[in-house]
Design a protein around this motif. Structure first.
Motif, PDB file in Angstrom:
ATOM      1  N   ARG A  85      28.898  -8.835   9.638  1.00  0.00           N
ATOM      2  CA  ARG A  85      28.600  -9.625  10.846  1.00  0.00           C
ATOM      3  C   ARG A  85      27.412 -10.561  10.646  1.00  0.00           C
ATOM      4  NH1 ARG A  85      26.776  -5.845  14.055  1.00  0.00           N
ATOM      5  NH2 ARG A  85      28.791  -5.098  14.776  1.00  0.00           N
ATOM      6  N   PRO A  86      26.235 -10.036  10.200  1.00  0.00           N
ATOM      7  CA  PRO A  86      25.094 -10.958  10.111  1.00  0.00           C
ATOM      8  C   PRO A  86      25.247 -12.032   9.050  1.00  0.00           C
ATOM      9  CG  PRO A  86      24.490  -8.752   9.325  1.00  0.00           C
ATOM     10  CD  PRO A  86      25.853  -8.639   9.937  1.00  0.00           C
ATOM     11  N   THR A  87      25.870 -11.689   7.904  1.00  0.00           N
ATOM     12  CA  THR A  87      25.982 -12.725   6.860  1.00  0.00           C
ATOM     13  C   THR A  87      26.977 -13.800   7.295  1.00  0.00           C
ATOM     14  OG1 THR A  87      27.580 -11.329   5.667  1.00  0.00           O
ATOM     15  CG2 THR A  87      25.288 -11.281   4.899  1.00  0.00           C
ATOM     16  N   GLU A  88      28.044 -13.392   7.974  1.00  0.00           N
ATOM     17  CA  GLU A  88      29.021 -14.395   8.432  1.00  0.00           C
ATOM     18  C   GLU A  88      28.426 -15.263   9.547  1.00  0.00           C
ATOM     19  OE1 GLU A  88      32.774 -12.494   9.250  1.00  0.00           O
ATOM     20  OE2 GLU A  88      33.131 -12.117   7.114  1.00  0.00           O
ATOM     21  N   ALA A  89      27.605 -14.639  10.402  1.00  0.00           N
ATOM     22  CA  ALA A  89      26.954 -15.420  11.467  1.00  0.00           C
ATOM     23  C   ALA A  89      26.042 -16.475  10.847  1.00  0.00           C
ATOM     24  CB  ALA A  89      26.158 -14.494  12.392  1.00  0.00           C
ATOM     25  N   ALA A  90      25.280 -16.068   9.833  1.00  0.00           N
ATOM     26  CA  ALA A  90      24.376 -17.021   9.167  1.00  0.00           C
ATOM     27  C   ALA A  90      25.180 -18.111   8.475  1.00  0.00           C
ATOM     28  CB  ALA A  90      23.486 -16.281   8.164  1.00  0.00           C
ATOM     29  N   VAL A  97      24.847 -18.236   1.916  1.00  0.00           N
ATOM     30  CA  VAL A  97      24.530 -16.796   1.949  1.00  0.00           C
ATOM     31  C   VAL A  97      24.632 -16.154   0.570  1.00  0.00           C
ATOM     32  CG1 VAL A  97      25.436 -14.580   2.770  1.00  0.00           C
ATOM     33  CG2 VAL A  97      25.064 -16.458   4.385  1.00  0.00           C
ATOM     34  N   VAL A  98      23.602 -15.375   0.231  1.00  0.00           N
ATOM     35  CA  VAL A  98      23.615 -14.565  -0.990  1.00  0.00           C
ATOM     36  C   VAL A  98      23.935 -13.140  -0.558  1.00  0.00           C
ATOM     37  CG1 VAL A  98      22.247 -13.751  -2.958  1.00  0.00           C
ATOM     38  CG2 VAL A  98      21.815 -16.022  -1.974  1.00  0.00           C
ATOM     39  N   ARG A  99      24.973 -12.552  -1.135  1.00  0.00           N
ATOM     40  CA  ARG A  99      25.355 -11.193  -0.744  1.00  0.00           C
ATOM     41  C   ARG A  99      25.073 -10.215  -1.873  1.00  0.00           C
ATOM     42  NH1 ARG A  99      29.379 -14.154   2.057  1.00  0.00           N
ATOM     43  NH2 ARG A  99      29.443 -13.602   4.264  1.00  0.00           N
ATOM     44  N   GLY A 100      25.053  -8.936  -1.518  1.00  0.00           N
ATOM     45  CA  GLY A 100      24.988  -7.889  -2.534  1.00  0.00           C
ATOM     46  C   GLY A 100      23.588  -7.566  -3.014  1.00  0.00           C
ATOM     47  N   MET A 101      22.564  -8.020  -2.291  1.00  0.00           N
ATOM     48  CA  MET A 101      21.195  -7.694  -2.700  1.00  0.00           C
ATOM     49  C   MET A 101      20.865  -6.245  -2.317  1.00  0.00           C
ATOM     50  SD  MET A 101      20.348 -10.525  -4.022  1.00  0.00           S
ATOM     51  CE  MET A 101      18.604 -10.305  -4.348  1.00  0.00           C
ATOM     52  N   THR A 102      20.136  -5.562  -3.179  1.00  0.00           N
ATOM     53  CA  THR A 102      19.722  -4.177  -2.888  1.00  0.00           C
ATOM     54  C   THR A 102      18.990  -4.115  -1.555  1.00  0.00           C
ATOM     55  OG1 THR A 102      19.547  -3.718  -5.235  1.00  0.00           O
ATOM     56  CG2 THR A 102      18.371  -2.222  -3.776  1.00  0.00           C
ATOM     57  N   GLU A 103      18.160  -5.126  -1.288  1.00  0.00           N
ATOM     58  CA  GLU A 103      17.414  -5.163  -0.035  1.00  0.00           C
ATOM     59  C   GLU A 103      18.362  -5.144   1.169  1.00  0.00           C
ATOM     60  OE1 GLU A 103      14.467  -4.641   0.817  1.00  0.00           O
ATOM     61  OE2 GLU A 103      14.169  -5.614   2.755  1.00  0.00           O
ATOM     62  N   GLN A 104      19.505  -5.805   1.044  1.00  0.00           N
ATOM     63  CA  GLN A 104      20.471  -5.820   2.157  1.00  0.00           C
ATOM     64  C   GLN A 104      21.067  -4.424   2.372  1.00  0.00           C
ATOM     65  OE1 GLN A 104      23.276  -8.891   1.143  1.00  0.00           O
ATOM     66  NE2 GLN A 104      21.752 -10.523   1.306  1.00  0.00           N
ATOM     67  N   LEU A 147      39.633   3.879   8.490  1.00  0.00           N
ATOM     68  CA  LEU A 147      38.991   3.162   9.600  1.00  0.00           C
ATOM     69  C   LEU A 147      39.112   1.643   9.439  1.00  0.00           C
ATOM     70  CD1 LEU A 147      35.744   5.339   9.844  1.00  0.00           C
ATOM     71  CD2 LEU A 147      37.914   5.668  11.031  1.00  0.00           C
ATOM     72  N   ARG A 148      39.803   1.251   8.391  1.00  0.00           N
ATOM     73  CA  ARG A 148      40.016  -0.179   8.073  1.00  0.00           C
ATOM     74  C   ARG A 148      38.707  -0.939   8.026  1.00  0.00           C
ATOM     75  NH1 ARG A 148      45.177  -1.505  11.764  1.00  0.00           N
ATOM     76  NH2 ARG A 148      46.430   0.256  11.153  1.00  0.00           N
ATOM     77  N   LEU A 149      37.757  -0.393   7.307  1.00  0.00           N
ATOM     78  CA  LEU A 149      36.461  -1.070   7.184  1.00  0.00           C
ATOM     79  C   LEU A 149      36.601  -2.238   6.216  1.00  0.00           C
ATOM     80  CD1 LEU A 149      33.980   1.956   6.934  1.00  0.00           C
ATOM     81  CD2 LEU A 149      34.859   0.798   8.978  1.00  0.00           C
ATOM     82  N   PRO A 150      36.133  -3.404   6.613  1.00  0.00           N
ATOM     83  CA  PRO A 150      36.209  -4.552   5.705  1.00  0.00           C
ATOM     84  C   PRO A 150      35.109  -4.490   4.654  1.00  0.00           C
ATOM     85  CG  PRO A 150      35.162  -5.194   7.746  1.00  0.00           C
ATOM     86  CD  PRO A 150      35.509  -3.733   7.891  1.00  0.00           C
ATOM     87  N   LYS A 151      35.163  -5.457   3.737  1.00  0.00           N
ATOM     88  CA  LYS A 151      34.108  -5.559   2.726  1.00  0.00           C
ATOM     89  C   LYS A 151      32.761  -5.826   3.424  1.00  0.00           C
ATOM     90  CE  LYS A 151      33.742  -7.006  -1.975  1.00  0.00           C
ATOM     91  NZ  LYS A 151      34.056  -7.909  -3.047  1.00  0.00           N
ATOM     92  N   HIS A 152      31.703  -5.374   2.815  1.00  0.00           N
ATOM     93  CA  HIS A 152      30.330  -5.510   3.327  1.00  0.00           C
ATOM     94  C   HIS A 152      30.047  -4.606   4.529  1.00  0.00           C
ATOM     95  CE1 HIS A 152      31.177  -9.469   1.298  1.00  0.00           C
ATOM     96  NE2 HIS A 152      30.280  -8.882   0.523  1.00  0.00           N
ATOM     97  N   VAL A 153      30.922  -3.609   4.708  1.00  0.00           N
ATOM     98  CA  VAL A 153      30.711  -2.561   5.714  1.00  0.00           C
ATOM     99  C   VAL A 153      30.964  -1.240   5.003  1.00  0.00           C
ATOM    100  CG1 VAL A 153      31.526  -1.564   7.897  1.00  0.00           C
ATOM    101  CG2 VAL A 153      31.535  -4.061   7.579  1.00  0.00           C
TER     102      VAL A 153
END
Ligand SMILES: Cc1cc2nc3c(=O)[nH]c(=O)nc-3n(C[C@H](O)[C@H](O)[C@H](O)COP(=O)(O)O)c2cc1C
Length: 243
Positions: A85-90, A97-104, A147-153
């Motif tokens: 949700r937050p990365t897609e909103a941004a 958007v940079v994804r997959g950071m340990t901090e995230q 639960l049909r969780l998408p990627k990044h969840v």
């Protein structure tokens, strides 16, 4: 007495529930209370799946290692770290958007844990009992598929909620001196040894003297094997690459 602090100190996990159902309006109110938790940069990186289908509850109970109360509690929630949700909103604002950071991964896992603990306290303030279920990470991929969780969840833990049908003792905690350190870190072996004695006495009283173990001994299975070694590959596959 401060009733909030009294409530916090009287927590016990509940693993047996009556048949009585939690009204849906109350459940929604508990989630709203959860949302009141502090959240890193207001990112609110969580989603909660309310699992209502009895067959899915049964499946989750099995996936969590045969924990029957997952199916038997009035309600079962799966708390997910949600960076979708937050990365897609941004992204919709034009962010690169940079994804997959340990901090995230940390931000989302911390956010959902704080939110869940607010739900737990809100539930307990209403006389309900709760039990966290980390057991869902025994089979996180199957849980995510169900639960049909998408990627990044990813599913961090579940929570049983319901009216208690048991009245367990409060489990002791480490001496505060072990946990609260003044100015700099200091060794706490002495307090751990004192706590081992406390826990041995607690188990002997609770189990009628059957369980002869202490806190340190109970930790052995957590650390003498690679517990849930699948988590790293699972998280990478879900888009939490830990870069
Ligand atoms: C993240 C998390 C995961 C947990 N997973 C489980 C679980 O899968 N099954 C279970 O019976 N209890 C689970 N627990 C409950 C702990 O065993 C319990 O909180 C701990 O032993 C302290 O006992 P208390 O909650 O009664 O004070 C979990 C607790 C946390 C915080």
């Amino acid at each position: 007495m401060n009733p909030t602090i009294e409530l916090l100190k009287s927590h016990r996990s509940i693993r047996k529930f009556t048949e009585q159902k939690i009204p849906h309006e109350l459940l929604v109110e508990l989630i709203r209370a959860g949302q009141g938790a502090a959240t890193s940069s207001h990112v609110q990186a969580y989603s909660v799946i309310h699992v209502t289908k009895p067959e899915n509850r049964e499946t989750l109970a099995e996936l969590a290692g045969g924990q029957g109360y997952v199916a038997g509690a009035s309600d079962f929630l799966v708390f997910c770290a949600d960076m979708k949700r937050p990365t897609e909103a941004a992204e919709r604002t034009g962010a690169n958007v940079v994804r997959g950071m340990t901090e995230q991964l940390l931000v989302a896992s911390i956010d959902v844990a704080l939110m869940a603990q607010n739900v737990a306290i809100a539930a307990e303030s209403e006389g309900l009992g709760i039990c966290y279920i980390g057991g869902i990470r025994n089979n996180p991929a199957a849980v995510s598929d169900l639960l049909r969780l998408p990627k990044h969840v990813y599913p961090v833990f579940g929570m049983c909620l319901g009216h208690p049908a048991q009245d367990p003792d409060i489990k002791p905690r480490l001496p505060v001196e072990a946990v609260l350190k003044e100015d700099t870190y200091c060794d706490d072996r002495e307090q751990v040894e004192a706590f081992d004695a406390t826990m041995r006495a607690y188990y002997q009283a609770r189990k009628g003297g059957n369980k002869d173990a202490n806190w340190s001994q109970n930790l052995t299975p957590l650390f003498d094997s690679k517990l849930r070694a699948h988590m790293r590959d699972f998280l990478i596959e879900r888009g939490f690459e830990m870069k």
